[in-house]
Design a protein around this motif. Structure first.
Motif, PDB file in Angstrom:
ATOM      1  N   GLY A 120       0.804  -1.212   0.000  1.00 41.01           N
ATOM      2  CA  GLY A 120       0.000   0.000   0.000  1.00 41.01           C
ATOM      3  C   GLY A 120       0.834   1.256   0.000  1.00 41.01           C
ATOM      4  N   TRP A 121       0.121   2.367   0.059  1.00 43.08           N
ATOM      5  CA  TRP A 121       0.725   3.690   0.058  1.00 43.08           C
ATOM      6  C   TRP A 121       0.259   4.462   1.289  1.00 43.08           C
ATOM      7  CZ3 TRP A 121       4.221   5.203  -3.593  1.00 43.08           C
ATOM      8  CH2 TRP A 121       4.305   4.411  -4.740  1.00 43.08           C
ATOM      9  N   PHE A 122       1.217   5.140   1.893  1.00 38.85           N
ATOM     10  CA  PHE A 122       0.928   6.028   3.006  1.00 38.85           C
ATOM     11  C   PHE A 122       1.556   7.377   2.698  1.00 38.85           C
ATOM     12  CE2 PHE A 122      -0.784   3.069   6.144  1.00 38.85           C
ATOM     13  CZ  PHE A 122      -0.449   1.865   5.551  1.00 38.85           C
ATOM     14  N   ARG A 123       1.087   8.399   3.355  1.00 39.32           N
ATOM     15  CA  ARG A 123       1.668   9.710   3.116  1.00 39.32           C
ATOM     16  C   ARG A 123       1.826  10.460   4.425  1.00 39.32           C
ATOM     17  NH1 ARG A 123      -3.227  13.237   0.235  1.00 39.32           N
ATOM     18  NH2 ARG A 123      -4.403  13.684   2.157  1.00 39.32           N
ATOM     19  N   ARG A 124       2.737  11.418   4.376  1.00 41.56           N
ATOM     20  CA  ARG A 124       2.932  12.270   5.533  1.00 41.56           C
ATOM     21  C   ARG A 124       3.182  13.681   5.051  1.00 41.56           C
ATOM     22  NH1 ARG A 124       6.278  10.714  10.937  1.00 41.56           N
ATOM     23  NH2 ARG A 124       5.573  12.462  12.190  1.00 41.56           N
ATOM     24  N   ALA A 125       2.310  14.577   5.466  1.00 42.24           N
ATOM     25  CA  ALA A 125       2.453  15.989   5.141  1.00 42.24           C
ATOM     26  C   ALA A 125       3.135  16.701   6.301  1.00 42.24           C
ATOM     27  CB  ALA A 125       1.085  16.606   4.873  1.00 42.24           C
TER      28      ALA A 125
ATOM     29  N   ARG B 170       1.287  10.456   9.791  1.00 46.75           N
ATOM     30  CA  ARG B 170       1.245   9.566   8.640  1.00 46.75           C
ATOM     31  C   ARG B 170      -0.145   8.959   8.521  1.00 46.75           C
ATOM     32  NH1 ARG B 170       5.973   5.220   8.438  1.00 46.75           N
ATOM     33  NH2 ARG B 170       6.885   7.060   9.415  1.00 46.75           N
ATOM     34  N   GLU B 171      -0.623   8.849   7.294  1.00 45.83           N
ATOM     35  CA  GLU B 171      -1.966   8.303   7.090  1.00 45.83           C
ATOM     36  C   GLU B 171      -1.999   7.401   5.870  1.00 45.83           C
ATOM     37  OE1 GLU B 171      -4.773  11.446   6.338  1.00 45.83           O
ATOM     38  OE2 GLU B 171      -3.486  12.417   4.861  1.00 45.83           O
ATOM     39  N   ILE B 172      -2.948   6.537   5.888  1.00 47.70           N
ATOM     40  CA  ILE B 172      -3.099   5.645   4.747  1.00 47.70           C
ATOM     41  C   ILE B 172      -3.646   6.400   3.548  1.00 47.70           C
ATOM     42  CG2 ILE B 172      -5.418   4.924   5.433  1.00 47.70           C
ATOM     43  CD1 ILE B 172      -4.697   2.138   4.258  1.00 47.70           C
TER      44      ILE B 172
ATOM     45  N   VAL C  43       4.869  13.642   1.369  1.00 49.41           N
ATOM     46  CA  VAL C  43       5.782  12.590   0.953  1.00 49.41           C
ATOM     47  C   VAL C  43       5.016  11.274   0.989  1.00 49.41           C
ATOM     48  CG1 VAL C  43       7.909  11.347   1.456  1.00 49.41           C
ATOM     49  CG2 VAL C  43       7.797  13.824   1.821  1.00 49.41           C
ATOM     50  N   TYR C  44       5.029  10.580  -0.112  1.00 46.35           N
ATOM     51  CA  TYR C  44       4.296   9.326  -0.246  1.00 46.35           C
ATOM     52  C   TYR C  44       5.282   8.155  -0.164  1.00 46.35           C
ATOM     53  CZ  TYR C  44       0.121  11.884  -1.622  1.00 46.35           C
ATOM     54  OH  TYR C  44      -0.970  12.714  -1.626  1.00 46.35           O
ATOM     55  N   HIS C  45       4.933   7.187   0.668  1.00 44.30           N
ATOM     56  CA  HIS C  45       5.753   5.989   0.842  1.00 44.30           C
ATOM     57  C   HIS C  45       4.945   4.760   0.454  1.00 44.30           C
ATOM     58  CE1 HIS C  45       8.990   7.821   3.370  1.00 44.30           C
ATOM     59  NE2 HIS C  45       8.030   8.656   3.698  1.00 44.30           N
ATOM     60  N   CYS C  46       5.595   3.796  -0.160  1.00 42.44           N
ATOM     61  CA  CYS C  46       4.944   2.500  -0.302  1.00 42.44           C
ATOM     62  C   CYS C  46       5.427   1.596   0.825  1.00 42.44           C
ATOM     63  CB  CYS C  46       5.183   1.874  -1.671  1.00 42.44           C
ATOM     64  SG  CYS C  46       6.890   1.635  -2.155  1.00 42.44           S
ATOM     65  N   ALA C  47       4.556   0.695   1.224  1.00 38.82           N
ATOM     66  CA  ALA C  47       4.828  -0.199   2.336  1.00 38.82           C
ATOM     67  C   ALA C  47       4.236  -1.555   2.042  1.00 38.82           C
ATOM     68  CB  ALA C  47       4.253   0.376   3.630  1.00 38.82           C
ATOM     69  N   ALA C  48       4.772  -2.580   2.703  1.00 40.17           N
ATOM     70  CA  ALA C  48       4.310  -3.930   2.423  1.00 40.17           C
ATOM     71  C   ALA C  48       4.414  -4.794   3.672  1.00 40.17           C
ATOM     72  CB  ALA C  48       5.128  -4.548   1.290  1.00 40.17           C
ATOM     73  N   GLY C  49       3.657  -5.876   3.624  1.00 44.62           N
ATOM     74  CA  GLY C  49       3.726  -6.847   4.700  1.00 44.62           C
ATOM     75  C   GLY C  49       3.186  -8.174   4.211  1.00 44.62           C
ATOM     76  N   GLU C  50       3.617  -9.224   4.852  1.00 51.44           N
ATOM     77  CA  GLU C  50       3.159 -10.550   4.451  1.00 51.44           C
ATOM     78  C   GLU C  50       2.088 -11.080   5.380  1.00 51.44           C
ATOM     79  OE1 GLU C  50       7.246 -11.902   4.435  1.00 51.44           O
ATOM     80  OE2 GLU C  50       6.967 -12.574   2.376  1.00 51.44           O
ATOM     81  N   THR C  51       2.031 -10.563   6.581  1.00 48.96           N
ATOM     82  CA  THR C  51       1.005 -10.980   7.533  1.00 48.96           C
ATOM     83  C   THR C  51       0.270  -9.769   8.070  1.00 48.96           C
ATOM     84  OG1 THR C  51       2.593 -10.947   9.342  1.00 48.96           O
ATOM     85  CG2 THR C  51       2.285 -13.050   8.188  1.00 48.96           C
ATOM     86  N   THR C  52       0.318  -8.682   7.327  1.00 49.37           N
ATOM     87  CA  THR C  52      -0.297  -7.444   7.783  1.00 49.37           C
ATOM     88  C   THR C  52      -1.242  -6.931   6.715  1.00 49.37           C
ATOM     89  OG1 THR C  52       1.483  -6.141   6.855  1.00 49.37           O
ATOM     90  CG2 THR C  52       1.693  -6.822   9.151  1.00 49.37           C
TER      91      THR C  52
END
Length: 122
Positions: free
Chosen positions: A34-39, A44-46, A92-101
């Motif tokens: 997914g993508w999260f951002r922080r202004a 930080r928010e989804i 600033v937009y970040h991508c993030a990942a998880g396998e059990t999340t």
């Protein structure tokens, strides 16, 4: 696991951008990306996230149909198409990942890419 985000830039209000997140070391079908951002000055928010096992998807309340998350399996890349951008989308937009999340909480995600800056001018 490595995540490489790109595609940020400067646009005027009403414009569009597509962010890309190249993913390596992770099996899409058993993960959430997914993508999260922080202004500045904000938490930080989804923005958008999808659990690819069953396509469960979460969007931030502010999205209101303007953004779409998708993926290209052949390229191991997740995209965030952003339309009708407003100055409030500057972050600033970040991508993030998880396998059990999965879900809306950023602290549940195990892997993070570097951020890409999106600036929207009025």
């Amino acid at each position: 696991v490595q995540l490489q985000a790109s595609g940020g830039g400067s646009v005027q209000a009403g414009g569009s951008l597509r962010l890309s997140c190249a993913v390596s070391g992770l099996t899409f079908d058993r993960s959430t990306v997914g993508w999260f951002r922080r202004a500045d000055g904000k938490e930080r928010e989804i923005v958008a996230s999808r659990r690819w096992t069953d396509d469960s998807t979460w969007y931030g309340d502010f999205v209101k149909g303007r953004f779409t998350i998708s993926r290209d399996n052949a390229k191991n890349t997740v995209y965030l198409q952003m339309n009708n951008l407003t100055p409030d989308d500057t972050a600033v937009y970040h991508c993030a990942a998880g396998e059990t999340t999965w879900g809306r909480q950023w602290y549940n995600y195990d892997y993070w890419g570097q951020g890409t800056l999106v600036t929207v001018s009025s």
